[in-house]
Design a protein around this motif. Structure first.
Motif, PDB file in Angstrom:
ATOM      1  N   VAL A 105       0.865  -1.187   0.000  1.00  0.00           N
ATOM      2  CA  VAL A 105       0.000   0.000   0.000  1.00  0.00           C
ATOM      3  C   VAL A 105       0.898   1.232   0.000  1.00  0.00           C
ATOM      4  CG1 VAL A 105      -1.756   1.323   1.236  1.00  0.00           C
ATOM      5  CG2 VAL A 105      -1.846  -1.190   1.244  1.00  0.00           C
ATOM      6  N   ILE A 106       0.656   2.135  -0.949  1.00  0.00           N
ATOM      7  CA  ILE A 106       1.360   3.419  -0.984  1.00  0.00           C
ATOM      8  C   ILE A 106       0.290   4.491  -0.912  1.00  0.00           C
ATOM      9  CG2 ILE A 106       2.898   4.921  -2.292  1.00  0.00           C
ATOM     10  CD1 ILE A 106       3.988   2.432  -3.693  1.00  0.00           C
ATOM     11  N   THR A 107       0.314   5.317   0.130  1.00  0.00           N
ATOM     12  CA  THR A 107      -0.760   6.282   0.332  1.00  0.00           C
ATOM     13  C   THR A 107      -0.205   7.650   0.741  1.00  0.00           C
ATOM     14  OG1 THR A 107      -2.824   6.701   1.531  1.00  0.00           O
ATOM     15  CG2 THR A 107      -1.099   5.536   2.734  1.00  0.00           C
ATOM     16  N   LEU A 131      -2.021  -1.461  -3.930  1.00  0.00           N
ATOM     17  CA  LEU A 131      -2.891  -0.291  -3.836  1.00  0.00           C
ATOM     18  C   LEU A 131      -2.066   0.986  -3.777  1.00  0.00           C
ATOM     19  CD1 LEU A 131      -5.667   1.114  -3.341  1.00  0.00           C
ATOM     20  CD2 LEU A 131      -5.334   0.641  -0.897  1.00  0.00           C
ATOM     21  N   ILE A 132      -2.402   1.930  -4.645  1.00  0.00           N
ATOM     22  CA  ILE A 132      -1.834   3.278  -4.594  1.00  0.00           C
ATOM     23  C   ILE A 132      -3.009   4.235  -4.421  1.00  0.00           C
ATOM     24  CG2 ILE A 132      -0.612   5.077  -5.870  1.00  0.00           C
ATOM     25  CD1 ILE A 132       0.879   2.870  -7.380  1.00  0.00           C
ATOM     26  N   THR A 133      -2.976   5.033  -3.376  1.00  0.00           N
ATOM     27  CA  THR A 133      -4.099   5.919  -3.102  1.00  0.00           C
ATOM     28  C   THR A 133      -3.622   7.290  -2.629  1.00  0.00           C
ATOM     29  OG1 THR A 133      -6.132   6.157  -1.794  1.00  0.00           O
ATOM     30  CG2 THR A 133      -4.331   4.972  -0.756  1.00  0.00           C
ATOM     31  N   GLU A 134      -4.324   8.337  -3.102  1.00  0.00           N
ATOM     32  CA  GLU A 134      -4.077   9.721  -2.678  1.00  0.00           C
ATOM     33  C   GLU A 134      -2.612  10.129  -2.876  1.00  0.00           C
ATOM     34  OE1 GLU A 134      -6.653  11.557  -1.935  1.00  0.00           O
ATOM     35  OE2 GLU A 134      -8.027   9.854  -1.956  1.00  0.00           O
ATOM     36  N   CYS A 135      -2.040   9.737  -4.001  1.00  0.00           N
ATOM     37  CA  CYS A 135      -0.650  10.084  -4.304  1.00  0.00           C
ATOM     38  C   CYS A 135      -0.585  11.107  -5.435  1.00  0.00           C
ATOM     39  CB  CYS A 135       0.139   8.837  -4.690  1.00  0.00           C
ATOM     40  SG  CYS A 135       0.433   7.698  -3.309  1.00  0.00           S
ATOM     41  N   VAL A 136       0.539  11.818  -5.511  1.00  0.00           N
ATOM     42  CA  VAL A 136       0.733  12.861  -6.521  1.00  0.00           C
ATOM     43  C   VAL A 136       2.108  12.706  -7.154  1.00  0.00           C
ATOM     44  CG1 VAL A 136       0.981  15.350  -6.905  1.00  0.00           C
ATOM     45  CG2 VAL A 136      -0.786  14.499  -5.363  1.00  0.00           C
ATOM     46  N   ILE A 186      -5.451   1.930  -8.360  1.00  0.00           N
ATOM     47  CA  ILE A 186      -4.985   3.312  -8.203  1.00  0.00           C
ATOM     48  C   ILE A 186      -6.215   4.160  -7.908  1.00  0.00           C
ATOM     49  CG2 ILE A 186      -3.865   5.286  -9.298  1.00  0.00           C
ATOM     50  CD1 ILE A 186      -2.375   3.285 -11.100  1.00  0.00           C
ATOM     51  N   GLN A 187      -6.218   4.862  -6.775  1.00  0.00           N
ATOM     52  CA  GLN A 187      -7.373   5.653  -6.374  1.00  0.00           C
ATOM     53  C   GLN A 187      -6.948   7.064  -5.971  1.00  0.00           C
ATOM     54  OE1 GLN A 187      -8.896   3.375  -3.076  1.00  0.00           O
ATOM     55  NE2 GLN A 187     -10.230   2.111  -4.370  1.00  0.00           N
ATOM     56  N   GLY A 188      -7.762   8.055  -6.314  1.00  0.00           N
ATOM     57  CA  GLY A 188      -7.607   9.418  -5.809  1.00  0.00           C
ATOM     58  C   GLY A 188      -6.241  10.013  -6.016  1.00  0.00           C
ATOM     59  N   SER A 189      -5.569   9.660  -7.106  1.00  0.00           N
ATOM     60  CA  SER A 189      -4.201  10.132  -7.347  1.00  0.00           C
ATOM     61  C   SER A 189      -4.148  11.040  -8.567  1.00  0.00           C
ATOM     62  CB  SER A 189      -3.264   8.937  -7.528  1.00  0.00           C
ATOM     63  OG  SER A 189      -3.231   8.141  -6.352  1.00  0.00           O
ATOM     64  N   GLY A 206      -1.115   9.228 -18.544  1.00  0.00           N
ATOM     65  CA  GLY A 206      -0.994  10.203 -17.471  1.00  0.00           C
ATOM     66  C   GLY A 206      -1.052   9.564 -16.101  1.00  0.00           C
ATOM     67  N   ILE A 207      -1.855   8.504 -15.948  1.00  0.00           N
ATOM     68  CA  ILE A 207      -1.944   7.781 -14.684  1.00  0.00           C
ATOM     69  C   ILE A 207      -1.198   6.455 -14.759  1.00  0.00           C
ATOM     70  CG2 ILE A 207      -3.504   6.693 -13.022  1.00  0.00           C
ATOM     71  CD1 ILE A 207      -3.560   9.749 -12.979  1.00  0.00           C
ATOM     72  N   ALA A 208      -1.564   5.588 -15.708  1.00  0.00           N
ATOM     73  CA  ALA A 208      -0.868   4.296 -15.891  1.00  0.00           C
ATOM     74  C   ALA A 208      -0.496   4.112 -17.353  1.00  0.00           C
ATOM     75  CB  ALA A 208      -1.751   3.141 -15.427  1.00  0.00           C
TER      76      ALA A 208
END
Length: 211
Positions: A105-107, A131-136, A186-189, A206-208
């Motif tokens: 998990v990377i958050t 899971l990758i969430t809320e990342c920039v 990938i969520q909220g990133s 841009g995302i994946a």
């Protein structure tokens, strides 16, 4: 903590909790031979690395697979970490983790580094199965005209020019602002960095790059 001028030996297998308390590590330099390299080589399932800001340059030799600013391979949790600087590797490289496994998990993390790789290059994780969430991501991903050269011992010796050209075209593949290759979530990133390769390459996003 300033590590400038020293060759850093990555922390091998980490199975505890590391809370950086918002502190910054600068001058991280990793140029050794191998794979699964970063500040930590392996963050194990159940372990956590959080609240840490790291600046440095990672450009290893040899196989150069699973290379990340915080972890080479993540099986645990990486929370609220930032990496800035530069990473150059062959395959599965990310600003936070090279390979985020199914349990990983990377958050709340951010990449500000410039990344250059051939296969599976992502702002947060090169290869994501977790899971990758809320990342920039704010760093450029394969946005220069540079590639990563093969080691001489791994060079292909080919007599068929068509095959040679096909391998050359496929050297740069799967680049994304958050993940290069993702079969996970990938969520909220968000990505604000440039993603691309001016000459050759495909599966860019841009995302994946590929999911």
């Amino acid at each position: 903590l300033n590590l400038l001028g020293t060759e850093f030996e990555p922390i091998g297998v980490f199975a505890g909790t590391f809370d950086g308390g918002g502190h910054k590590i600068t001058g991280l330099t990793i140029e050794g031979t191998g794979s699964s390299l970063g500040l930590f080589r392996y963050v194990q399932e159940g372990a956590a690395v959080k609240n840490l800001n790291v600046q440095g340059r990672i450009s290893p030799r040899g196989s150069r697979t699973n290379i990340g600013g915080i972890a080479g391979t993540n099986r645990g949790r990486i929370e609220h970490c930032v990496f800035s600087g530069q990473i150059m590797a062959q395959e599965a490289l990310g600003g936070i983790a090279g390979y985020n496994e199914e349990t990983g998990v990377i958050t709340g993390c951010e990449n500000q580094a410039s990344l250059t790789g051939n296969l599976k290059t992502g702002g947060i994780a090169g290869w994501n199965e977790g899971l990758i969430t809320e990342c920039v991501n704010r760093g450029d991903v394969n946005a220069t005209n540079e590639g990563v050269s093969e080691d001489t011992e791994n060079q292909y010796v080919l007599g068929n020019i068509d095959l040679e050209e096909r391998i050359q075209v496929e050297r740069v593949n799967d680049a994304g602002g958050i993940a290069g290759l993702s079969s996970g979530t990938i969520q909220g990133s968000a990505n604000y960095g440039a993603v691309g390769y001016p000459h050759i390459g495909y599966n860019l996003g841009g995302i994946a790059g590929r999911q």
